[in-house]
Design an enzyme around this catalytic site. Structure first.
Site, mmCIF file in Angstrom:
data_model
loop_
_atom_site.group_PDB
_atom_site.id
_atom_site.type_symbol
_atom_site.label_atom_id
_atom_site.label_comp_id
_atom_site.label_asym_id
_atom_site.label_seq_id
_atom_site.Cartn_x
_atom_site.Cartn_y
_atom_site.Cartn_z
ATOM 1 N N GLY A 191 -52.193 -0.377 -35.659
ATOM 2 C CA GLY A 191 -53.541 0.097 -35.339
ATOM 3 C C GLY A 191 -53.624 1.579 -35.649
ATOM 4 N N VAL A 192 -54.551 2.247 -34.958
ATOM 5 C CA VAL A 192 -54.807 3.644 -35.271
ATOM 6 C C VAL A 192 -53.590 4.517 -34.961
ATOM 7 C CG1 VAL A 192 -56.580 5.397 -35.117
ATOM 8 C CG2 VAL A 192 -57.108 3.096 -34.412
ATOM 9 N N GLU A 212 -46.789 -5.645 -37.160
ATOM 10 C CA GLU A 212 -48.139 -5.951 -36.663
ATOM 11 C C GLU A 212 -48.280 -7.458 -36.413
ATOM 12 O OE1 GLU A 212 -51.139 -4.463 -35.758
ATOM 13 O OE2 GLU A 212 -51.854 -6.520 -35.566
ATOM 14 N N VAL A 279 -49.759 -0.651 -29.015
ATOM 15 C CA VAL A 279 -50.445 -1.953 -29.063
ATOM 16 C C VAL A 279 -51.732 -1.948 -28.240
ATOM 17 C CG1 VAL A 279 -48.345 -3.271 -29.539
ATOM 18 C CG2 VAL A 279 -48.970 -2.798 -27.169
ATOM 19 N N ASP A 321 -63.235 5.532 -21.753
ATOM 20 C CA ASP A 321 -62.301 4.433 -22.027
ATOM 21 C C ASP A 321 -62.271 3.385 -20.926
ATOM 22 O OD1 ASP A 321 -61.540 5.763 -24.315
ATOM 23 O OD2 ASP A 321 -59.402 5.855 -23.816
ATOM 24 N N ALA A 329 -62.985 9.438 -28.039
ATOM 25 C CA ALA A 329 -63.379 10.593 -27.236
ATOM 26 C C ALA A 329 -64.872 10.881 -27.364
ATOM 27 C CB ALA A 329 -62.562 11.805 -27.666
ATOM 28 N N HIS A 453 -72.942 21.477 -55.299
ATOM 29 C CA HIS A 453 -72.004 21.142 -56.368
ATOM 30 C C HIS A 453 -71.039 22.300 -56.589
ATOM 31 C CE1 HIS A 453 -70.478 19.518 -60.115
ATOM 32 N NE2 HIS A 453 -70.647 20.718 -60.665
HETATM 33 P P1 FAD Z 1 -59.043 10.059 -20.617
HETATM 34 O O1 FAD Z 1 -59.016 11.041 -21.701
HETATM 35 O O2 FAD Z 1 -57.960 9.058 -20.519
HETATM 36 O O3 FAD Z 1 -59.124 10.909 -19.267
HETATM 37 C C1 FAD Z 1 -59.165 10.307 -18.022
HETATM 38 C C2 FAD Z 1 -58.518 11.254 -17.030
HETATM 39 O O4 FAD Z 1 -58.752 10.745 -15.714
HETATM 40 C C3 FAD Z 1 -57.008 11.342 -17.176
HETATM 41 O O5 FAD Z 1 -56.607 12.687 -17.340
HETATM 42 C C4 FAD Z 1 -56.458 10.763 -15.880
HETATM 43 O O6 FAD Z 1 -55.301 11.436 -15.426
HETATM 44 C C5 FAD Z 1 -57.609 11.008 -14.919
HETATM 45 N N1 FAD Z 1 -57.622 10.082 -13.777
HETATM 46 C C6 FAD Z 1 -57.451 8.743 -13.810
HETATM 47 N N2 FAD Z 1 -57.616 8.231 -12.555
HETATM 48 C C7 FAD Z 1 -57.885 9.291 -11.749
HETATM 49 C C8 FAD Z 1 -58.174 9.403 -10.371
HETATM 50 N N3 FAD Z 1 -58.260 8.328 -9.573
HETATM 51 N N4 FAD Z 1 -58.392 10.646 -9.859
HETATM 52 C C9 FAD Z 1 -58.344 11.750 -10.655
HETATM 53 N N5 FAD Z 1 -58.099 11.688 -11.974
HETATM 54 C C10 FAD Z 1 -57.891 10.470 -12.515
HETATM 55 N N6 FAD Z 1 -60.141 9.406 -29.893
HETATM 56 C C11 FAD Z 1 -60.897 9.997 -30.831
HETATM 57 O O7 FAD Z 1 -62.124 9.948 -30.738
HETATM 58 N N7 FAD Z 1 -60.336 10.670 -31.879
HETATM 59 C C12 FAD Z 1 -59.005 10.752 -32.033
HETATM 60 O O8 FAD Z 1 -58.530 11.367 -32.987
HETATM 61 C C13 FAD Z 1 -58.178 10.135 -31.081
HETATM 62 N N8 FAD Z 1 -56.842 10.205 -31.181
HETATM 63 C C14 FAD Z 1 -56.066 9.640 -30.229
HETATM 64 C C15 FAD Z 1 -54.692 9.714 -30.369
HETATM 65 C C16 FAD Z 1 -53.869 9.144 -29.421
HETATM 66 C C17 FAD Z 1 -52.373 9.242 -29.584
HETATM 67 C C18 FAD Z 1 -54.442 8.498 -28.286
HETATM 68 C C19 FAD Z 1 -53.561 7.904 -27.224
HETATM 69 C C20 FAD Z 1 -55.804 8.414 -28.137
HETATM 70 C C21 FAD Z 1 -56.639 8.976 -29.108
HETATM 71 N N9 FAD Z 1 -58.020 8.898 -29.031
HETATM 72 C C22 FAD Z 1 -58.793 9.459 -29.998
HETATM 73 C C23 FAD Z 1 -58.678 8.223 -27.897
HETATM 74 C C24 FAD Z 1 -59.145 9.267 -26.872
HETATM 75 O O9 FAD Z 1 -58.035 10.031 -26.447
HETATM 76 C C25 FAD Z 1 -59.796 8.572 -25.708
HETATM 77 O O10 FAD Z 1 -60.829 7.735 -26.170
HETATM 78 C C26 FAD Z 1 -60.386 9.590 -24.744
HETATM 79 O O11 FAD Z 1 -59.404 10.458 -24.253
HETATM 80 C C27 FAD Z 1 -61.058 8.872 -23.574
HETATM 81 O O12 FAD Z 1 -61.621 9.823 -22.738
HETATM 82 P P2 FAD Z 1 -61.843 9.514 -21.188
HETATM 83 O O13 FAD Z 1 -62.375 10.777 -20.603
HETATM 84 O O14 FAD Z 1 -62.592 8.275 -21.016
HETATM 85 O O15 FAD Z 1 -60.381 9.223 -20.607
HETATM 86 P P1 NAD Z 2 -55.220 -0.322 -31.638
HETATM 87 O O1 NAD Z 2 -56.021 -1.317 -30.906
HETATM 88 O O2 NAD Z 2 -55.862 0.547 -32.624
HETATM 89 O O3 NAD Z 2 -54.030 -1.056 -32.408
HETATM 90 C C1 NAD Z 2 -53.085 -1.843 -31.737
HETATM 91 C C2 NAD Z 2 -52.477 -2.777 -32.764
HETATM 92 O O4 NAD Z 2 -51.371 -3.418 -32.152
HETATM 93 C C3 NAD Z 2 -53.435 -3.879 -33.200
HETATM 94 O O5 NAD Z 2 -53.473 -3.951 -34.594
HETATM 95 C C4 NAD Z 2 -52.860 -5.123 -32.550
HETATM 96 O O6 NAD Z 2 -53.096 -6.300 -33.303
HETATM 97 C C5 NAD Z 2 -51.386 -4.782 -32.521
HETATM 98 N N1 NAD Z 2 -50.635 -5.530 -31.508
HETATM 99 C C6 NAD Z 2 -51.022 -5.854 -30.251
HETATM 100 N N2 NAD Z 2 -50.033 -6.534 -29.619
HETATM 101 C C7 NAD Z 2 -49.008 -6.622 -30.500
HETATM 102 C C8 NAD Z 2 -47.719 -7.193 -30.434
HETATM 103 N N3 NAD Z 2 -47.282 -7.820 -29.341
HETATM 104 N N4 NAD Z 2 -46.918 -7.118 -31.526
HETATM 105 C C9 NAD Z 2 -47.345 -6.467 -32.667
HETATM 106 N N5 NAD Z 2 -48.567 -5.920 -32.776
HETATM 107 C C10 NAD Z 2 -49.385 -5.982 -31.698
HETATM 108 O O7 NAD Z 2 -54.459 0.513 -30.500
HETATM 109 P P2 NAD Z 2 -53.591 1.819 -30.589
HETATM 110 O O8 NAD Z 2 -53.177 2.102 -31.963
HETATM 111 O O9 NAD Z 2 -52.571 1.668 -29.502
HETATM 112 O O10 NAD Z 2 -54.614 2.913 -30.147
HETATM 113 C C11 NAD Z 2 -55.330 2.761 -28.919
HETATM 114 C C12 NAD Z 2 -56.714 3.264 -29.034
HETATM 115 O O11 NAD Z 2 -56.716 4.688 -29.002
HETATM 116 C C13 NAD Z 2 -57.392 2.909 -30.342
HETATM 117 O O12 NAD Z 2 -57.970 1.642 -30.312
HETATM 118 C C14 NAD Z 2 -58.442 3.945 -30.435
HETATM 119 O O13 NAD Z 2 -59.533 3.534 -29.678
HETATM 120 C C15 NAD Z 2 -57.783 5.154 -29.790
HETATM 121 N N6 NAD Z 2 -57.266 6.040 -30.844
HETATM 122 C C16 NAD Z 2 -58.154 6.583 -31.712
HETATM 123 C C17 NAD Z 2 -57.719 7.406 -32.717
HETATM 124 C C18 NAD Z 2 -58.711 7.981 -33.668
HETATM 125 O O14 NAD Z 2 -59.880 7.958 -33.357
HETATM 126 N N7 NAD Z 2 -58.291 8.492 -34.819
HETATM 127 C C19 NAD Z 2 -56.365 7.682 -32.867
HETATM 128 C C20 NAD Z 2 -55.478 7.085 -31.990
HETATM 129 C C21 NAD Z 2 -55.952 6.280 -30.960
#
Ligand code: FAD
Ligand code: NAD
Length: 474
Positions: A191-192, A212, A279, A321, A329, A453
């Protein structure tokens, strides 16, 4: 005495901190609580959530550093630039990333001060509703709020029998703090995260194998884009991506991880120095005392909300999320703004049809709206215009000619229904299509818009012209 607020936001990630800032801008007395310290040196809760601390920002910092290394070792030569003795100092790369995270997370604290949002360090949970007010706990403190916005985000999903220790077997958190280049890197999930993290370490010299479960690659993307991406990632870049695998067993030795899996050729075993598990993600709803107050979850454990992110409880909202929709985000931020505006009595709105997706590989992949396969499945008549970067002077000058832009428009109304890009700077180029779709533009509107351009954006222009079979440079 309990502190009283108009709005209490639970969670300081992008959905939550933006909701709190917008609420305060609209004159509401707003607070935001956060419980996770992430890498804070004093162990104090840090704002920014997954995105700033262990997601979007740190991953993009590492992607950029590794891309520069890749340029120095592979791309400079075609420009006649000779470099010798290039090496990578991974700990310095990781420190740079950590400094960016610290700068941005403390920046949110500064924004809270500027907009007069109260930051409450601690875990937030529901106690009860009484007289139209929500009684809450943050840490050990009592807090009362007229409205509660749950923005608790998500965490990495782990697989049964695969113990993530964030040393040998890592999720996103461990993958972002790896201090040396693993010789053999395994990734579960194409995935991503799998593709982005796989790209970082491949560029730095790891042999990367991505396993995958699904038989199709990038099933959510337009299939022409997925096909091109497959070709580039596997054939040009040498990522070993295996589809349709079933993971059977993962065992760890002192410094190795062994993965037993099955594919259409039978049982296989691979040994890795490090394994990334990517995953998908699980919504954070534990510890909110949700069941006691009757907060409804859907079948996938997310908080159930309507189109305006209102839950089944009066004056309780949920964004980001932890609710349905893409885990992105910017989607969470849009929802945060919408909810704050609804609470302030305005007509908050989020257009879910124009949320862009970006995968920050090289080439980048970006899209908005419907794919060709979506349109075919829905029986919507459409026209497509597709132009390769190879036909663009700027792309040639930069040596970045991989990929294309595809614009999809309704066959009768010409309204743009989707745009799909694989190519350099796709993450920036997609913004034009998002704005066009937000304003209901037609491909003709885009075709009649002057594009500077020479720029990569001319490929979008040409693709819009190609919808009407009148591209000028291809
Ligand atoms: P979160 O960012 O998860 O924040 C929720 C916060 O709530 C956390 O800090 C948690 O500690 C806190 N919390 C939880 N429960 C409680 C509680 N009861 N009391 C107080 N605090 C609490 N998205 C993009 O759009 N572009 C990207 O390039 C991108 N790259 C990513 C790369 C990775 C490796 C990962 C893992 C994710 C990526 N994402 C990306 C996804 C993005 O990070 C999330 O969609 C985004 O952070 C969600 O925002 P949120 O505020 O809903 O939750
Ligand atoms: P994802 O949903 O993008 O990909 C997970 C992949 O794992 C899928 O292709 C799924 O089929 C596979 N998978 C699931 N179970 C499996 C198993 N048992 N064995 C092998 N493959 C399996 O999830 P992610 O890569 O973990 O990222 C989580 C989320 O975070 C993304 O969906 C995205 O919303 C967010 N994210 C966004 C960005 C960005 O915007 N550039 C970057 C990173 C993460």
């Amino acid at each position: 005495m309990a502190q009283e607020f108009d709005v209490l936001v639970i969670g300081g990630g992008p959905a939550g901190y933006v909701a709190a800032i917008r609420a305060a801008q609209l004159g509401l007395k707003a607070a935001c609580c956060e419980s996770a310290a992430y890498a804070d040196p004093k162990g104090e809760p840090r704002l920014g959530g997954t995105c700033l601390n262990v997601g979007c920002i740190p991953s993009k910092a590492l992607l950029y550093s590794s891309e520069l290394y890749d340029h120095a070792t592979h791309a400079f030569v075609m420009h006649g630039i000779k470099v010798e003795g290039v090496s990578i100092d991974v700990p310095s790369m990781i420190r740079r990333k950590d400094n960016i995270v610290t700068q941005l997370t403390s920046g949110i604290k500064g924004l809270f001060k500027k907009y007069k949002v109260t930051f409450l360090a601690g875990h937030g949970s529901f106690v009860a509703e009484a007289d139209g007010l929500w009684k809450m706990k943050v840490g050990n403190e009592d807090v009362v709020a007229k409205h509660v916005i749950v923005a608790t985000g998500s965490r990495a999903r782990h697989l049964p029998g695969i113990p993530v220790d964030n040393v040998n077997i890592v999720d996103n958190e461990g993958a972002l703090k790896t201090e040396s280049v693993p010789k053999r890197l395994g990734v579960i999930g194409a995935g991503v995260i799998g593709l982005e993290m796989g790209s970082v370490w491949k560029r730095l010299g790891s042999e990367v194998t991505i396993l995958e479960a699904l038989p199709d690659f990038l099933a959510a993307a337009d299939q022409a884009v997925a096909k091109e991406a497959w070709k580039v990632f596997t054939k040009k870049q040498g990522l070993n991506i295996q589809l349709g695998v079933q993971i059977k067993e993962v065992t760890t030795g002192p410094n190795t991880v062994s993965v037993k899996y099955e594919n259409d050729e039978g049982d296989q075993v691979l040994e890795f120095d490090k394994l990334v598990v990517a995953v998908g993600r699980t919504p954070n709803t534990e510890g909110l005392n949700a069941a006691a107050v009757g907060l409804k979850l859907d079948a996938r454990g997310r908080i159930e909300v309507d189109d305006h992110c209102s839950t089944n409880l009066r004056n309780v909202w949920a964004v980001g999320d932890v609710v349905r929709g893409p885990m992105l985000a910017h989607k969470g931020m849009e929802e945060g703004v919408m909810v704050a505006e609804c609470i302030a009595g305005q007509a908050g709105h989020c257009n879910y049809d124009t949320i862009p997706w970006v995968i920050y590989t090289q080439p980048e992949i970006a899209w908005v709206g419907k794919t060709e396969q979506d349109l075919k499945a829905a029986g919507i008549p459409f026209k497509a215009g597709q132009i390769p970067f190879m036909a663009n002077g700027r792309a040639l000058g930069q040596g970045d000619t991989t990929g294309f832009v595809k614009v999809l428009a309704h066959a009768e109304t010409d309204q743009i229904l989707g745009a799909h890009i694989i190519g350099t700077n796709a993450s920036e180029l997609i913004a034009e299509a998002v704005v066009a779709m937000e304003f209901g533009a037609s491909s003709e509107d885009l075709a009649r818009t002057a594009h500077a351009h020479p720029t990569l954006s001319e490929v979008m222009h040409e693709a819009a012209l190609a919808v009407d079979k009148r591209s000028l440079h291809f």
